[in-house]
Design an enzyme around this catalytic site. Structure first.
Site, PDB file in Angstrom:
ATOM      1  N   GLU A 157      -5.502  11.855  -0.482  1.00  0.00           N
ATOM      2  CA  GLU A 157      -6.473  10.786  -0.264  1.00  0.00           C
ATOM      3  C   GLU A 157      -7.818  11.239   0.298  1.00  0.00           C
ATOM      4  OE1 GLU A 157      -4.815   7.664   2.082  1.00  0.00           O
ATOM      5  OE2 GLU A 157      -3.384   7.099   0.537  1.00  0.00           O
ATOM      6  N   GLU A 369       2.689   7.366  -3.001  1.00  0.00           N
ATOM      7  CA  GLU A 369       2.952   6.593  -1.776  1.00  0.00           C
ATOM      8  C   GLU A 369       2.911   5.114  -2.086  1.00  0.00           C
ATOM      9  OE1 GLU A 369       0.548   7.269   1.778  1.00  0.00           O
ATOM     10  OE2 GLU A 369       0.563   9.421   1.358  1.00  0.00           O
TER      11      GLU A 369
HETATM   12  C1  BG6 Z   1      -1.892   6.587   3.446  1.00  0.00           C
HETATM   13  C2  BG6 Z   1      -1.773   7.935   4.068  1.00  0.00           C
HETATM   14  O1  BG6 Z   1      -3.215   6.231   3.447  1.00  0.00           O
HETATM   15  O2  BG6 Z   1      -1.289   5.511   4.047  1.00  0.00           O
HETATM   16  C3  BG6 Z   1      -0.725   8.065   5.164  1.00  0.00           C
HETATM   17  O3  BG6 Z   1      -1.618   8.945   3.126  1.00  0.00           O
HETATM   18  C4  BG6 Z   1      -0.703   6.795   5.973  1.00  0.00           C
HETATM   19  O4  BG6 Z   1      -0.991   9.197   5.918  1.00  0.00           O
HETATM   20  C5  BG6 Z   1      -0.305   5.658   5.050  1.00  0.00           C
HETATM   21  O5  BG6 Z   1       0.107   6.840   7.093  1.00  0.00           O
HETATM   22  C6  BG6 Z   1      -0.174   4.319   5.739  1.00  0.00           C
HETATM   23  O6  BG6 Z   1      -1.336   4.027   6.441  1.00  0.00           O
HETATM   24  P1  BG6 Z   1      -1.267   3.640   7.981  1.00  0.00           P
HETATM   25  O7  BG6 Z   1      -2.659   3.733   8.475  1.00  0.00           O
HETATM   26  O8  BG6 Z   1      -0.725   2.278   8.027  1.00  0.00           O
HETATM   27  O9  BG6 Z   1      -0.358   4.659   8.612  1.00  0.00           O
END
Ligand code: BG6
Length: 569
Positions: A157, A369
């Site tokens: 990202e 993800e």
């Molecule tokens: C993604 C990232 O943006 O989302 C992760 O690759 C991140 O590192 C995940 O933890 C969830 O976002 P957040 O801010 O809720 O932890």
């Protein structure tokens, strides 16, 4: 090439490993920033450094066949001279070997935001030298792990860590400076291309990609102004990562827009752009959580807000990119469901993202993800039905995209177990398995863990069946009014997802291609063998009994279709 579908889960080194200064790991920019500011940190996190065996075993026992994790640069490279920490490499050797022992495919991210502090000290991602240091770091890990890893990603990202670090200012180095956003974005995409080039020069085995954050863009209306704003938002959120990695070019209208606004882009050298052009990726990873709603820019300076205090989201995240667009999520907060952090839940956004990306790039796609963050009480029985719902609906759309021809080959839940969620700390939990942070990081599988396991094991058959029920019914009949009335009535009852087409004896053979189920009128039952031969064994074929054939029995016919589709999988 036919690819094995990967069903796994994903983490990042800083968010799960802990052991922040163990075995000669040096300080990362996150260590420095969180320690200096007295903020909740990842010193221990999920203590994956010591629990990795248990974690990977649980993934395997949970039916998963892939684990996406990142390497910690400050654990591997000690200093600006590039001296290697053998203990750091040894940790990842063990981690990767453990994956193989459990038949888990390691899917390795080289950089997931934990920049060594010694690089931040020379300007971090503002300094093009950091890109060359990244290239050397890549060389070290390609040489060391060659043959053990088949899937590599240069960056996780780029948009998120650059924009949070230099625009919203909620991640280190906490600046708010647009020229730095532009420079940082460029340097990272250049670094990625250097990594890809090194990978190929070294003839490293496997494939290399980049993981992009993806927010599917929607407008509040269809006016030209909104459509323009949407295009700007798409460039801002998505295209500068995806197009640059996959096509080798920054979006030209984005570059024009930046120039028109007076930003100095003269730092971009032709030889660097050439490296970007020549070193596109083998695959693209898409991290999708939420869509973004857009309206045209009205006024105000650029201001992008982040919500790191979940309980407080009240629809007050008005964000503006001056001259480009305004984020309209607040306008949608009563319409689209969202979690306490204001992350909108819109599974169709994944389908739209996949079909959109695959419409103009040739690389295969992985959903690297996707997941749901929530506050959760820790007990021995954690009923996270909301997470099951979230994951199920997103996988449903992924399967639909795949069926519609998108070359998508994997899905990774964020995350296999609870971890440190950056500025949200550890209370924002995403795991399929809970981590009891107060009790030696004890692991407790949640309901979602078992749901994911049983669905991987049965190849998501229930989701596919539901999909099947919304399919194309071909009715082969000898024509006439009664058939068309029956067809219409079935359609009415079946709603949006049911397509019914009726064909006569002379024409049916050309229309069987897209059929999900074929029903034959009673008078021409004798065609059944011919039709079965033509459609193959995966498409159910049945004749309708004379007493059921008629519009008043449309409901019965639909039930018959349901039964046939259920039995066919
Ligand atoms: C993604 C990232 O943006 O989302 C992760 O690759 C991140 O590192 C995940 O933890 C969830 O976002 P957040 O801010 O809720 O932890």
């Amino acid at each position: 090439m036919k690819r094995k579908m990967l069903w796994g889960s994903a983490t990042a080194s800083y968010q799960c490993e802990g052991a922040w200064d163990l075995d000669e790991k040096v300080e990362s920019m996150w260590d420095r920033y969180l320690h200096e500011n007295g903020l909740e940190n990842g010193d221990v996190a999920s203590d994956h450094y010591h629990h990795y065996e248990e974690d990977i075993r649980m993934m395997a026992e949970g039916g998963q066949n892939a684990y996406r994790f990142s390497l910690s640069w400050p654990r591997i490279i000690r200093d600006l001279e590039g001296n290697v920490n053998e203990k750091g490499l040894a940790f990842y050797d063990t981690l990767i070997d453990t994956c193989h022992r459990y038949h888990i495919e390691p899917f390795v991210t080289i950089y997931h935001w934990d920049l060594p502090q010694y690089l931040e000290d020379i300007g971090g991602w503002q300094n093009i030298e950091t890109a060359y240091h990244f290239e050397k770091y890549c060389e070290t890990v390609f040489r060391h792990f060659n043959g053990k890893v088949r899937f590599w990603s240069t960056f996780n990202e780029p948009k998120w860590f650059i924009f949070s670090g230099y625009m919203s200012g909620n991640y280190p180095p906490c600046h708010r400076n647009i020229p730095e956003v532009i420079r940082g974005s460029y340097n990272v995409m250049f670094a990625s291309a250097l990594g890809v080039r090194k990978f190929r020069e070294m003839k490293t085995e496997g494939e290399i990609g980049l993981v992009a954050s993806y927010q599917t863009i929607y407008g509040l209306d269809e006016s030209t102004e909104t459509l323009n704003a949407m295009r700007h938002a798409d460039n801002y959120c998505n295209n500068w990562q995806v197009d640059t990695a996959c096509l080798g070019e920054f979006p030209s209208d984005m570059v024009d827009k930046l120039k028109e606004q007076g930003y100095d882009l003269s730092f971009a050298k032709e030889e660097e752009l050439q490296i970007i052009r020549e070193n596109t990726v083998d695959f693209i990873g898409i991290n999708y959580y939420s869509p973004m709603y857009i309206k045209p820019y009205t006024d105000g300076e650029t201001l992008v807000k982040a919500n790191n205090q979940g309980k407080n989201y009240k629809g007050d995240l008005r964000s503006v990119v001056k001259g480009w667009f305004e984020v309209a999520n607040d306008d949608m907060k009563d319409i689209i469901p969202h979690n306490p952090w204001g992350m909108f839940v819109y599974p169709q956004g994944l389908y739209d993202a996949l079909t959109r990306v695959s419409s103009y790039i040739k690389q295969p796609i992985y959903v690297t993800e996707n997941g749901y963050g929530a506050y959760e009480e820790i007990s021995n029985d954690i009923d996270d039905q909301y997470r099951i719902d979230y994951i199920r609906e997103h996988i449903r759309y992924l399967l639909k995209a795949k069926e519609d021809g998108v070359d998508v080959n994997g899905y990774f839940v964020w995350s296999p177990f609870d971890l440190y969620s950056w500025k949200n700390g550890c209370e924002k939990r995403y795991g399929l398995v809970a981590v009891d942070f107060d009790n030696d990081c004890r692991r407790i599988p949640k309901h979602s863990y078992y749901w994911y396991k049983s669905n991987i094991e049965n190849d998501f058959i229930d989701l596919r069946k539901e999909e099947k029920q919304m399919r194309n019914i071909v009715l082969v009949c000898n024509g006439g009014m009664s058939t068309s009335i029956l067809a219409n009535r079935i359609k009415e009852l079946g709603g949006d997802g049911v397509e019914v087409n009726a064909y006569g004896e002379q024409e049916y053979s050309q229309h069987l291609k897209d059929a999900d189920v074929v029903l034959i009128g009673p008078q021409i039952r004798y065609l059944i063998d011919d039709i079965r031969k033509r459609v193959g064994e995966n498409v159910p074929v049945a004749s309708i009994e004379p007493r059921v054939y008629g519009a008043m029995n449309a409901q019965k016919v639909l039930e018959m279709v349901d039964e046939l589709l259920k039995d066919s999988k």
